[in-house]
Design a protein around this motif. Structure first.
Motif, PDB file in Angstrom:
ATOM      1  N   LEU A  76       7.581 -11.695  -0.775  1.00 35.05           N
ATOM      2  CA  LEU A  76       7.191 -10.537  -1.750  1.00 35.05           C
ATOM      3  C   LEU A  76       6.036 -11.098  -2.576  1.00 35.05           C
ATOM      4  O   LEU A  76       4.909 -10.530  -2.820  1.00 35.05           O
ATOM      5  N   HIS A  77       6.198 -12.366  -3.101  1.00 32.83           N
ATOM      6  CA  HIS A  77       5.268 -12.897  -4.018  1.00 32.83           C
ATOM      7  C   HIS A  77       3.908 -13.215  -3.299  1.00 32.83           C
ATOM      8  O   HIS A  77       3.057 -13.147  -3.927  1.00 32.83           O
ATOM      9  N   TRP A  79       2.733 -11.485  -0.944  1.00 36.73           N
ATOM     10  CA  TRP A  79       2.054 -10.114  -0.716  1.00 36.73           C
ATOM     11  C   TRP A  79       1.785  -9.713  -2.188  1.00 36.73           C
ATOM     12  O   TRP A  79       1.173  -8.480  -2.014  1.00 36.73           O
ATOM     13  N   TYR A  81       3.557  -8.823  -4.776  1.00 35.42           N
ATOM     14  CA  TYR A  81       4.571  -7.912  -5.410  1.00 35.42           C
ATOM     15  C   TYR A  81       5.409  -8.827  -6.397  1.00 35.42           C
ATOM     16  O   TYR A  81       6.087  -9.627  -5.719  1.00 35.42           O
ATOM     17  N   ARG A  82       5.513  -8.649  -7.668  1.00 38.54           N
ATOM     18  CA  ARG A  82       6.239  -9.640  -8.535  1.00 38.54           C
ATOM     19  C   ARG A  82       7.103  -8.652  -9.554  1.00 38.54           C
ATOM     20  O   ARG A  82       7.919  -9.064 -10.173  1.00 38.54           O
ATOM     21  N   GLU A  83       7.004  -7.395  -9.598  1.00 37.19           N
ATOM     22  CA  GLU A  83       7.603  -6.633 -10.484  1.00 37.19           C
ATOM     23  C   GLU A  83       9.164  -6.401 -10.168  1.00 37.19           C
ATOM     24  O   GLU A  83       9.868  -6.046 -11.142  1.00 37.19           O
ATOM     25  N   ASP A 113       6.333  -4.159   4.339  1.00 39.25           N
ATOM     26  CA  ASP A 113       5.893  -3.409   3.144  1.00 39.25           C
ATOM     27  C   ASP A 113       5.022  -2.291   3.388  1.00 39.25           C
ATOM     28  O   ASP A 113       4.406  -2.287   4.558  1.00 39.25           O
ATOM     29  N   ARG A 116       3.270   0.290  -1.488  1.00 42.84           N
ATOM     30  CA  ARG A 116       4.245  -0.497  -2.609  1.00 42.84           C
ATOM     31  C   ARG A 116       5.561   0.080  -2.276  1.00 42.84           C
ATOM     32  O   ARG A 116       6.377   0.312  -3.473  1.00 42.84           O
ATOM     33  N   GLN A 117       6.095  -0.077  -1.274  1.00 38.32           N
ATOM     34  CA  GLN A 117       7.538  -0.158  -0.956  1.00 38.32           C
ATOM     35  C   GLN A 117       7.654  -0.940  -0.024  1.00 38.32           C
ATOM     36  O   GLN A 117       7.186  -1.334   0.827  1.00 38.32           O
ATOM     37  N   LEU A 165       8.235  -0.861  -5.121  1.00 39.64           N
ATOM     38  CA  LEU A 165       7.596  -1.996  -5.711  1.00 39.64           C
ATOM     39  C   LEU A 165       6.617  -1.837  -6.688  1.00 39.64           C
ATOM     40  O   LEU A 165       6.060  -2.452  -7.406  1.00 39.64           O
TER      41      LEU A 165
END
Length: 165
Positions: A76-77, A79, A81-83, A113, A116-117, A165
């Motif tokens: 995920l990082h 890609w 996405y860190r939230e 993904d 944003r999911q 995400l």
């Protein structure tokens, strides 16, 4: 060298029959088979209809949930996405813990993904499990899953969750 024979006439000779042709093949030629990919390996990366995906196969052991969580967070990082780090880690651990509890020898984790999911799936690889109304679903929802479910297939039980995400 031999001397030419006087009075000899050279004639082009054409045969009375056509040349021998090879017989037709007994079965039609089939197109080449599609090449198989390495989609089942731990390092495989592929594009699946406008979404990225990854998967890992792990031994069904007590350490597998933490290891799976590290794999999912790392991807995920990558890609961007860190939230939702804590929610993704908690969901992955619960999904894999549930799959390990089924008693199979291995567990596979799948991540994809889109919009944003993230979809996180854990597969137990233990065939023959009965479909059960699983108490894990309310827990997944409590950890932040916007959608979740479980079902059985011929290769084991799947438990999945979708996370914003």
């Amino acid at each position: 060298m031999s001397a030419p024979i006087l009075g000899a006439v050279i004639v082009d000779h054409t045969p009375d029959f056509p040349p021998k042709t090879p017989p037709p093949p007994k079965r039609p030629i089939s197109p080449p088979r599609p090449e198989t990919s390495l989609a089942g390996t731990a390092r495989a990366r592929m594009q699946v209809r406008n979404r990225r995906s990854a998967n890992w196969s792990l031994e069904a052991a007590a350490w597998s949930p933490k290891k799976a969580s590290a794999h999912v967070l790392g991807r995920l990082h990558e890609w961007g996405y860190r939230e939702a780090d804590q929610a993704a880690a908690d969901l992955t651990e619960l999904l894999v813990r549930t799959a390990v509890a089924d008693g199979g020898r291995r567990v596979s984790v799948h991540l994809a993904d889109q919009n944003r999911q993230a979809l996180i799936v854990a597969l137990s690889h233990r065939p023959g499990l009965a479909v059960a109304d699983d108490p894990v679903l309310p827990e997944l929802t409590g950890l932040g899953a916007v959608s979740c479910g479980t079902d059985t297939a011929e290769d084991g039980r799947r438990v999945w969750a979708v996370l914003d995400l």
